[in-house]
Design an enzyme around this catalytic site. Structure first.
Site, PDB file in Angstrom:
ATOM      1  N   HIS A 242       3.320  15.843 -16.596  1.00  0.00           N
ATOM      2  CA  HIS A 242       2.608  15.160 -15.690  1.00  0.00           C
ATOM      3  C   HIS A 242       2.972  13.554 -15.281  1.00  0.00           C
ATOM      4  O   HIS A 242       2.702  13.446 -16.818  1.00  0.00           O
ATOM      5  CB  HIS A 242       0.914  15.433 -15.137  1.00  0.00           C
ATOM      6  N   GLU A 255      -2.892  12.378  -8.678  1.00  0.00           N
ATOM      7  CA  GLU A 255      -1.194  12.124  -7.788  1.00  0.00           C
ATOM      8  C   GLU A 255      -1.476  11.393  -6.793  1.00  0.00           C
ATOM      9  O   GLU A 255      -0.631  10.939  -5.818  1.00  0.00           O
ATOM     10  CB  GLU A 255      -0.689  13.690  -6.985  1.00  0.00           C
ATOM     11  N   HIS A 381       0.700  18.988 -18.859  1.00  0.00           N
ATOM     12  CA  HIS A 381      -0.552  19.321 -18.036  1.00  0.00           C
ATOM     13  C   HIS A 381      -1.250  20.860 -17.395  1.00  0.00           C
ATOM     14  O   HIS A 381      -2.672  21.008 -17.360  1.00  0.00           O
ATOM     15  CB  HIS A 381       0.144  18.985 -16.895  1.00  0.00           C
ATOM     16  N   HIS A 382       0.399  21.619 -17.179  1.00  0.00           N
ATOM     17  CA  HIS A 382      -0.460  23.095 -16.936  1.00  0.00           C
ATOM     18  C   HIS A 382       0.507  24.097 -17.572  1.00  0.00           C
ATOM     19  O   HIS A 382       1.664  23.559 -17.756  1.00  0.00           O
ATOM     20  CB  HIS A 382      -0.501  23.006 -15.216  1.00  0.00           C
TER      21      HIS A 382
END
Ligand code: ADP
Length: 446
Positions: A242, A255, A381-382
């Protein structure tokens, strides 16, 4: 020691809690939810953007035109056509239903905004625009409690129990006590792997040393358990970084801050990219700047419009000045360069000027007065890859055959986001597929 259930759900993030509620409401009541940490909610607690969804009642009420097909096309495009079209279409087609379902549980997501990579407002947030996770997790937990669904906290799932090819339960460490939980179905909703450096670097050696936004329990246990039980893991190297993570505190700057008008400038005071582009591209552009970081700069209007910012301020990560010049001096950036950058950015809104970096979304004109900046760089992040599933959330082996009794939902699954996840799509994923897996399992066991 052993206990008997119809279904065991592993994980108390959005996917696991939704699965349990949906299963219960379809008549599957002998179930239990496991959480290895002492706190519930997993990474879902941290989700800030909102939940993308299309053709929703709230969009229609607000005159926002949208279509499931456009949502699906943009999701696939955002993932550079590496997502599974069938899973993506299923997610988008069922997104409005999930928004209504949450509304029925008392979780109203009717404040709609835009995230990077989406062409229209489809990111659904709580009415006051606050971070979605902090409404979602308590709301789902309340629904779990209302139904009397048991949740075992500090209970770590260790290994799936098998009888031949079928999964027939799960071995756990329940507050230090080894137990076998026998079950006709196990739903893995264990989230991602960002907090497990060894696993991150196993799949992505280049990400060694990156900070992570993930909670400490995001250690990838579900991948290991599923793989040992014969499931296929797909796209495991697709780990999203991110672009706006404050590095000292690992705080993710939502965001929505950029969506609300904030810009990214380098240490020379210059913008360098379309801030609303996808996460992978913005992250890559940041790493090319001097020092590999950026300042996320915004004015009082952005500060006031985004609830999360006062929390960042409380955490001590927001730099401030009473003017552009004062902010520049506070962050050690050339004042004239920063003033020029802001003047050029403001002209997009005030004069309709074209942005040299192509930004067309979320542009505002900063007003004179207080200016703010947060130092950001990319962070892990993911996990976009994971357990291979179908639209029934059945865990699949390498030949595409379901492993009897094993289901998975949420971040632990792969195939939806491809190699780049759009902001707001994780919550859509966990809600659509969390609800779906609960319904599927209830029907399969009825
Ligand atoms: P999702 O967004 O897919 O719902 P989250 O990260 O929000 O995922 O939630 C996953 C939850 O699963 C976390 O609370 C995490 O601590 C929990 N968890 C992970 N591994 C285990 C395990 N082995 N046993 C029990 N709970 C687990």
């Amino acid at each position: 020691e052993s206990e008997d259930y119809d279904a065991v759900i592993v994980g108390t993030g959005g996917a696991g809690l939704s699965a349990a509620i949906a299963a219960y409401d379809r008549g599957l009541t002998n179930i239990v939810i496991l959480e290895k940490m002492a706190v519930n909610g997993g990474n879902t607690n941290y989700s800030s953007s909102g939940m993308n969804a299309s053709e929703t009642t709230f969009q229609k009420d607000q005159g926002i035109e949208d279509s499931n097909d456009a949502f699906a096309a943009e999701t696939l495009e955002g993932g550079h056509d590496t997502g599974d079209p069938e899973l993506v279409q299923f997610m988008c087609d069922n997104s409005a239903g999930a928004i209504d379902w949450l509304d029925g549980l008392g979780i109203k997501l009717d404040n709609i905004t835009m995230t990077g990579g989406m062409s229209t407002k489809r990111c659904h947030r709580p009415t006051d625009g606050s971070a979605v996770g902090l409404t979602l997790v308590p709301g789902l937990m309340a629904a779990v409690e209302e139904r009397g669904i048991p949740v075992k906290m500090s209970c770590e799932a260790k290994e799936l129990l098998k009888d031949g090819d079928a999964v027939v339960g799960i071995a756990v460490d329940d507050k230090g006590k080894a137990k076998n939980l026998n079950a006709r179905a196990v739903i893995l909703a264990t989230g991602g792997l960002g907090a497990n450096q060894d696993m991150v670097t196993k799949y992505r050696p280049d990400l060694a040393g990156y900070v992570t936004t993930n909670q400490p329990g995001a250690t990838g246990d579900g991948y290991v358990m599923a793989e040992n039980a014969g499931a296929e893991l797909i796209q495991m190297d697709q780990i999203q970084i991110h672009p706006t993570v404050e590095q000292e505190t690992s705080t993710l700057v939502a965001e929505g801050v950029r969506g609300g008008g904030a810009i990214l400038v380098n240490t020379e005071g210059n913008r360098f990219f379309d801030e609303m582009s996808t996460r992978d591209k913005v992250s890559a552009a940041e790493l090319e700047q001097p020092g590999g970081f950026a300042w996320c700069v915004f004015d009082q209007q952005v500060y006031d419009a985004n609830k999360a910012i006062s929390k960042y301020d409380d955490a001590g990560i927001v730099q401030q000045g009473a003017s552009v010049a004062e902010l520049a001096s506070a962050i050690g950036v050339d004042a004239a360069a920063l003033a020029d950058t802001i003047a050029a950015y403001n002209a997009i809104t005030t004069d309709g000027a074209a942005d040299e970096f192509g930004r067309t979304e979320g542009c505002i004109a900063f007003v004179d007065g207080n200016m703010y900046a947060i130092k950001v760089a990319p962070g892990i992040h993911h996990a976009m890859g994971g357990i291979r599933i179908n639209t029934k959330n059945e865990a699949l082996d390498a030949s595409g055959n379901p492993i009897p009794g094993l289901y998975a939902a949420g971040e632990v699954t792969g195939g939806i986001h491809g190699n780049n996840r759009i902001g707001g799509n994780a919550v859509c994923d966990i809600e659509v597929f969390g609800k779906n897996v609960g319904e599927v399992v209830a029907e399969a066991l009825a």
